[in-house]
Design a protein around this motif. Structure first.
Motif, PDB file in Angstrom:
ATOM      1  N   LEU A  81      32.476   6.612  16.027  1.00  0.00           N
ATOM      2  CA  LEU A  81      31.228   6.864  16.747  1.00  0.00           C
ATOM      3  C   LEU A  81      31.467   6.937  18.247  1.00  0.00           C
ATOM      4  CD1 LEU A  81      28.141   7.172  16.603  1.00  0.00           C
ATOM      5  CD2 LEU A  81      27.994   4.684  16.791  1.00  0.00           C
ATOM      6  N   LEU A  82      30.938   7.985  18.872  1.00  0.00           N
ATOM      7  CA  LEU A  82      31.109   8.172  20.312  1.00  0.00           C
ATOM      8  C   LEU A  82      29.777   8.118  21.058  1.00  0.00           C
ATOM      9  CD1 LEU A  82      33.299   8.652  22.419  1.00  0.00           C
ATOM     10  CD2 LEU A  82      33.033  11.089  22.049  1.00  0.00           C
ATOM     11  N   TYR A  83      28.766   8.875  20.587  1.00  0.00           N
ATOM     12  CA  TYR A  83      27.458   8.932  21.247  1.00  0.00           C
ATOM     13  C   TYR A  83      26.340   8.924  20.209  1.00  0.00           C
ATOM     14  CZ  TYR A  83      30.152  10.850  25.176  1.00  0.00           C
ATOM     15  OH  TYR A  83      31.059  11.050  26.169  1.00  0.00           O
ATOM     16  N   THR A  84      25.166   8.450  20.630  1.00  0.00           N
ATOM     17  CA  THR A  84      23.941   8.675  19.872  1.00  0.00           C
ATOM     18  C   THR A  84      22.884   9.201  20.843  1.00  0.00           C
ATOM     19  OG1 THR A  84      23.145   6.415  20.154  1.00  0.00           O
ATOM     20  CG2 THR A  84      24.349   6.902  18.118  1.00  0.00           C
ATOM     21  N   TYR A  85      22.054  10.093  20.342  1.00  0.00           N
ATOM     22  CA  TYR A  85      20.985  10.696  21.129  1.00  0.00           C
ATOM     23  C   TYR A  85      19.684  10.507  20.361  1.00  0.00           C
ATOM     24  CZ  TYR A  85      25.171  13.181  22.660  1.00  0.00           C
ATOM     25  OH  TYR A  85      26.430  13.493  23.089  1.00  0.00           O
ATOM     26  N   LYS A  86      18.646  10.091  21.043  1.00  0.00           N
ATOM     27  CA  LYS A  86      17.355   9.882  20.395  1.00  0.00           C
ATOM     28  C   LYS A  86      16.366  10.901  20.939  1.00  0.00           C
ATOM     29  CE  LYS A  86      14.039   6.279  19.316  1.00  0.00           C
ATOM     30  NZ  LYS A  86      13.705   4.855  19.507  1.00  0.00           N
ATOM     31  N   PHE A  87      15.761  11.661  20.026  1.00  0.00           N
ATOM     32  CA  PHE A  87      14.783  12.682  20.384  1.00  0.00           C
ATOM     33  C   PHE A  87      13.425  12.294  19.825  1.00  0.00           C
ATOM     34  CE2 PHE A  87      18.850  14.842  20.251  1.00  0.00           C
ATOM     35  CZ  PHE A  87      18.830  15.575  21.417  1.00  0.00           C
ATOM     36  N   ILE A  88      12.371  12.638  20.554  1.00  0.00           N
ATOM     37  CA  ILE A  88      11.006  12.356  20.119  1.00  0.00           C
ATOM     38  C   ILE A  88      10.152  13.585  20.380  1.00  0.00           C
ATOM     39  CG2 ILE A  88      10.266  11.344  22.317  1.00  0.00           C
ATOM     40  CD1 ILE A  88       8.757   9.225  20.641  1.00  0.00           C
ATOM     41  N   ASN A  89       9.134  13.774  19.547  1.00  0.00           N
ATOM     42  CA  ASN A  89       8.215  14.894  19.771  1.00  0.00           C
ATOM     43  C   ASN A  89       6.824  14.365  20.095  1.00  0.00           C
ATOM     44  OD1 ASN A  89       7.162  14.104  17.314  1.00  0.00           O
ATOM     45  ND2 ASN A  89       7.499  16.049  16.288  1.00  0.00           N
ATOM     46  N   LYS A  90       5.858  15.275  20.248  1.00  0.00           N
ATOM     47  CA  LYS A  90       4.517  14.862  20.651  1.00  0.00           C
ATOM     48  C   LYS A  90       3.788  14.077  19.565  1.00  0.00           C
ATOM     49  CE  LYS A  90       2.896  19.429  19.415  1.00  0.00           C
ATOM     50  NZ  LYS A  90       2.445  20.701  19.925  1.00  0.00           N
ATOM     51  N   ASN A  91       4.253  14.164  18.316  1.00  0.00           N
ATOM     52  CA  ASN A  91       3.663  13.390  17.219  1.00  0.00           C
ATOM     53  C   ASN A  91       4.338  12.035  17.041  1.00  0.00           C
ATOM     54  OD1 ASN A  91       1.972  15.551  16.651  1.00  0.00           O
ATOM     55  ND2 ASN A  91       3.426  16.447  15.212  1.00  0.00           N
ATOM     56  N   LYS A  92       5.219  11.686  17.949  1.00  0.00           N
ATOM     57  CA  LYS A  92       5.983  10.426  17.941  1.00  0.00           C
ATOM     58  C   LYS A  92       6.980  10.345  16.791  1.00  0.00           C
ATOM     59  CE  LYS A  92       3.583   8.838  21.405  1.00  0.00           C
ATOM     60  NZ  LYS A  92       3.958   9.332  22.666  1.00  0.00           N
ATOM     61  N   ASP A  93       7.380  11.491  16.221  1.00  0.00           N
ATOM     62  CA  ASP A  93       8.463  11.523  15.244  1.00  0.00           C
ATOM     63  C   ASP A  93       9.777  11.444  15.996  1.00  0.00           C
ATOM     64  OD1 ASP A  93       6.682  11.930  13.096  1.00  0.00           O
ATOM     65  OD2 ASP A  93       6.659  14.086  13.500  1.00  0.00           O
ATOM     66  N   THR A  94      10.745  10.742  15.439  1.00  0.00           N
ATOM     67  CA  THR A  94      12.035  10.605  16.113  1.00  0.00           C
ATOM     68  C   THR A  94      13.166  11.088  15.221  1.00  0.00           C
ATOM     69  OG1 THR A  94      12.326   8.332  15.337  1.00  0.00           O
ATOM     70  CG2 THR A  94      11.287   8.618  17.481  1.00  0.00           C
ATOM     71  N   ILE A  95      14.184  11.623  15.868  1.00  0.00           N
ATOM     72  CA  ILE A  95      15.436  11.985  15.222  1.00  0.00           C
ATOM     73  C   ILE A  95      16.555  11.363  16.053  1.00  0.00           C
ATOM     74  CG2 ILE A  95      17.029  13.830  14.581  1.00  0.00           C
ATOM     75  CD1 ILE A  95      14.724  15.698  14.295  1.00  0.00           C
ATOM     76  N   ILE A  96      17.473  10.699  15.384  1.00  0.00           N
ATOM     77  CA  ILE A  96      18.633  10.142  16.065  1.00  0.00           C
ATOM     78  C   ILE A  96      19.851  10.945  15.621  1.00  0.00           C
ATOM     79  CG2 ILE A  96      20.103   8.130  16.380  1.00  0.00           C
ATOM     80  CD1 ILE A  96      17.613   6.413  15.876  1.00  0.00           C
ATOM     81  N   VAL A  97      20.518  11.549  16.588  1.00  0.00           N
ATOM     82  CA  VAL A  97      21.703  12.360  16.333  1.00  0.00           C
ATOM     83  C   VAL A  97      22.919  11.570  16.799  1.00  0.00           C
ATOM     84  CG1 VAL A  97      22.885  14.519  16.865  1.00  0.00           C
ATOM     85  CG2 VAL A  97      20.400  14.493  16.660  1.00  0.00           C
ATOM     86  N   SER A  98      23.939  11.513  15.955  1.00  0.00           N
ATOM     87  CA  SER A  98      25.185  10.816  16.288  1.00  0.00           C
ATOM     88  C   SER A  98      26.299  11.830  16.437  1.00  0.00           C
ATOM     89  CB  SER A  98      25.554   9.831  15.178  1.00  0.00           C
ATOM     90  OG  SER A  98      24.531   8.887  14.988  1.00  0.00           O
ATOM     91  N   GLU A  99      27.172  11.570  17.396  1.00  0.00           N
ATOM     92  CA  GLU A  99      28.346  12.421  17.610  1.00  0.00           C
ATOM     93  C   GLU A  99      29.587  11.565  17.478  1.00  0.00           C
ATOM     94  OE1 GLU A  99      30.370  15.239  21.068  1.00  0.00           O
ATOM     95  OE2 GLU A  99      28.472  14.243  21.463  1.00  0.00           O
ATOM     96  N   ASP A 100      30.570  12.059  16.715  1.00  0.00           N
ATOM     97  CA  ASP A 100      31.806  11.304  16.577  1.00  0.00           C
ATOM     98  C   ASP A 100      32.872  11.846  17.529  1.00  0.00           C
ATOM     99  OD1 ASP A 100      32.727  13.617  15.382  1.00  0.00           O
ATOM    100  OD2 ASP A 100      32.917  12.758  13.388  1.00  0.00           O
TER     101      ASP A 100
END
Length: 128
Positions: A81-100
């Motif tokens: 694991l190197l990085y994680t990125y957290k994204f959110i939209n206007k409906n407060k849904d989240t996606i967490i993307v991981s980069e190795d």
């Protein structure tokens, strides 16, 4: 009266500095997570403007780092694991993307976001 004017001026200046700091932080996070956002756009065909990067974390493998002395990075027991990125939209849904370390992206997508996007897409085409 002068005290009230100075207090109001001070509050305005502090608010402007706060807004500037939040804007600078979001710009920094967005610039570091642009490749992860491109990964999401390519994989799920989501609208780029709807998703905002709100968190960017760099990880260090705990066996090679002193975890107590890290300020900006976090320790991980996952060697790849190197990085994680957290994204959110206007409906407060989240996606967490991981980069190795190899540059491969993975995410925690559960199917809900794609369904919402398709419903919005269908509604907008039915209106026209």
């Amino acid at each position: 009266m002068k005290l009230i004017k100075k207090l109001i001026f001070f509050i305005i200046i502090v608010a402007l500095i706060g807004v500037f700091a939040v804007g600078a932080y979001l710009t920094y996070v967005d610039s570091n997570s642009s490749k992860a956002k491109d990964y999401l756009l390519e994989k799920y065909e989501i609208n780029k403007k709807d998703w905002i990067a709100i968190e960017y974390t760099e990880y260090v493998y705990e066996d090679i780092a002193d975890c107590e002395s890290l300020w900006l990075k976090k320790c991980s027991n996952n060697e790849e694991l190197l990085y994680t990125y957290k994204f959110i939209n206007k409906n407060k849904d989240t996606i967490i993307v991981s980069e190795d370390k190899k540059g491969i992206y993975t995410d925690n997508y559960n199917g809900k976001i794609r369904d919402d996007y398709e419903v919005e897409e269908n509604n907008s085409t039915n209106i026209n």
